[in-house]
Write an enzyme that holds these catalytic residues in place. Sequence first.
Site, mmCIF file in Angstrom:
data_model
loop_
_atom_site.group_PDB
_atom_site.id
_atom_site.type_symbol
_atom_site.label_atom_id
_atom_site.label_comp_id
_atom_site.label_asym_id
_atom_site.label_seq_id
_atom_site.Cartn_x
_atom_site.Cartn_y
_atom_site.Cartn_z
ATOM 1 N N SER A 267 0.846 -1.185 0.000
ATOM 2 C CA SER A 267 0.000 0.000 0.000
ATOM 3 C C SER A 267 0.888 1.244 0.000
ATOM 4 O O SER A 267 2.114 1.137 0.046
ATOM 5 C CB SER A 267 -0.908 0.002 1.225
ATOM 6 O OG SER A 267 -0.131 0.234 2.375
ATOM 7 N N LYS A 268 0.228 2.379 -0.040
ATOM 8 C CA LYS A 268 0.939 3.654 -0.136
ATOM 9 C C LYS A 268 2.044 3.810 0.904
ATOM 10 O O LYS A 268 3.074 4.398 0.641
ATOM 11 C CB LYS A 268 -0.051 4.799 0.041
ATOM 12 C CG LYS A 268 -0.563 5.307 -1.264
ATOM 13 C CD LYS A 268 -1.264 6.620 -1.051
ATOM 14 C CE LYS A 268 -2.323 6.799 -2.112
ATOM 15 N NZ LYS A 268 -3.404 7.640 -1.736
ATOM 16 N N ARG A 269 1.782 3.289 2.091
ATOM 17 C CA ARG A 269 2.778 3.545 3.135
ATOM 18 C C ARG A 269 4.092 2.805 2.890
ATOM 19 O O ARG A 269 5.085 3.052 3.564
ATOM 20 C CB ARG A 269 2.210 3.250 4.531
ATOM 21 C CG ARG A 269 1.943 1.819 4.766
ATOM 22 C CD ARG A 269 1.147 1.601 6.041
ATOM 23 N NE ARG A 269 0.644 0.254 6.036
ATOM 24 C CZ ARG A 269 1.365 -0.795 6.373
ATOM 25 N NH1 ARG A 269 2.614 -0.634 6.771
ATOM 26 N NH2 ARG A 269 0.864 -2.007 6.321
#
Length: 469
Positions: A238-240
Site C-alpha cells: 500500500s501507499k505507506r
Amino acid sequence: MSKKTRFAPSPTGYLHVGGARTALFSWLYARKHGGKFVLRVEDTDLERSTQESVNAILEGMTWLGLEYDEGPFYQTERFDRYKQIIQQLLDQGDAYYCCCSKEQLEKLRAEQMARKEKPRYDGRCRDVADANQNGETVIRFKNPDEGEVVIHDLVKGDIVIANKELDDLIIARADGTPTYNLTVVVDDMDMDITHVIRGDDHINNTPRQINILKALGAELPEYAHVPMILGDDGARLSKRHGAVSVMQYRDEGFLPEAVLNYLVRLGWSHGDQEIFSVDEMIEYFDLEQVNVSASTFNSEKLLWLNHHYIMHSDPAHIAHHLSWHMGNLDIDPTEGPDLVDVIKVQRERTKTLVEMAAASAFFYKNFEAYDEKAVKKNFKQGSAEVLQKLHDAFTQIPEWDGEQLHQIVLDLAETMELKLGKVAQPLRVAISGSSASPPIDATLSLLGRGKTLARIERAVEFIEATRSE
Ligand code: GLU
C-alpha cells in the site's frame, strides 16, 4: 481460437503496481500467443470514478509500453447493453425482482448469525410476483441451488464451490444501474475474452460470474488469478510502503524497462534469470510459472535493475527519458553537450535518472552556489593561483580536446610540485560546483571552452574574495 486478454481497471486512482503487473501479465500472454489485448475501463461506480484517474491509467500504460489492440472501452457507454442482458435474464427466469428492504435484510442476517449460519440472501423474493416491485426494487440473479462450480484456475489449480454457498447476487441496483459482476460478465462475453487474468482478490466473484455466463449460454473464458503483492513487512502493498503508483517510479527516475522487468518477476520466474528484455518476457512468459503464493515487493532490487538498464540500454533511448527529468530542473538540454555523451560518462555513477539529471545539470546551466564542503576542502590559499594558471593554459590550447586538457592538469601539478588532487579537485569544484564529477578530461571536454573558462574565472574571484575577508 485466437487468444484474447483484457486489463479492466476501475478508474478510482492511479495505475498502481499491482494493476500494472496484472496488465503486464495479460499483455504478455496475448503477445506470446499472437492474440489480442483489450483495455476496458470499469467506470460504473460513478461516485468514485474520475477522468483524472482514467488519464493516469492511460498515461501509465503508455509509459510502460503496454499498447492495447482494442479499446479503451468504457462501461458507462454500455449501459443499454447491460439493461438488455438484465432483461434477457429476467425473461429467461434467471433473474427476479427483489423488494426486500434494508431492515428485512438486516433482520435476516441477524437471524442467520444467531443460528451460526453463513449470512446469505435466502431467495425469499424468488417467487414473489413482479407486481411487488416498487421504487426500491433491485434485480437479483437466480443462482442455481444444486451442484457446484469448478474453476480450472491456470495459476491456482481447480477450485470447487458448492452452489449452495452462493447467494442470489444483485445484478441491477434500485436505480436500474448494473452491478460490477454483471458488467464484467457481459463485457467478457461480448469482447470474446478467452483468458481472464486478474488479481486473486476477485476469486470470490469468479463462481458467480461463471454461473451468469452459463445462464447466458456464453462460452466460459479460462481464469488465472494472480496472487497479491506484499510490502517488505508482509502486509499488503500500500501507499505507506512508498511509491505504489507506476508514474511515481517515472518521477523518481526509473526507466520503464526496469519497472517492467521488476514487475514481471513479481510472482513469475523463468529459472534463475533476473534480467529480461521485453522480447524475452514475451518468449518465456506463461501462466504455469506464475507463483501460487504472494510475492514481496523489494525496492532494492528495483533500484538494482534500474542501474542495470541505465548501464546497458541504448543511450539515445535513455536520453529521451533523461531530457524529461532535465526539463523538471528547468534545463534545456540543447544548451549544452549532447545528452547521449553525458549519459555515457554518467551512467556508471548514477542509479536513477533523477540522480543523473541532478549530477549533469552543471553541463547546461551555471550552478547557483558551490557545495560548501567541497569549497572548504578544495579552495585553499594557493588554489586561485592554480586555477589562474590552468585558465591561462586552457586559453591557449587550439583545440578543445579532453586528453590534452587533462595533460595540462598533469603537467601543472608536476611543475608546481603539487599532488594531482591539489590541481584537479579545485578545478572540478570550479567547473561543476562540487567535488564529484565524471573524469576531468570528459567533464572538460563536454562542458566546452566557454563555460569552462568562465567558471574558472568565477572561482578565482570567489576564492580571492573569500580569502581576503
Ligand atoms: N475492475 C476490477 C478492478 O479494478 C477488475 C475486474 C476484473 O479484472 O475482472 O479491480
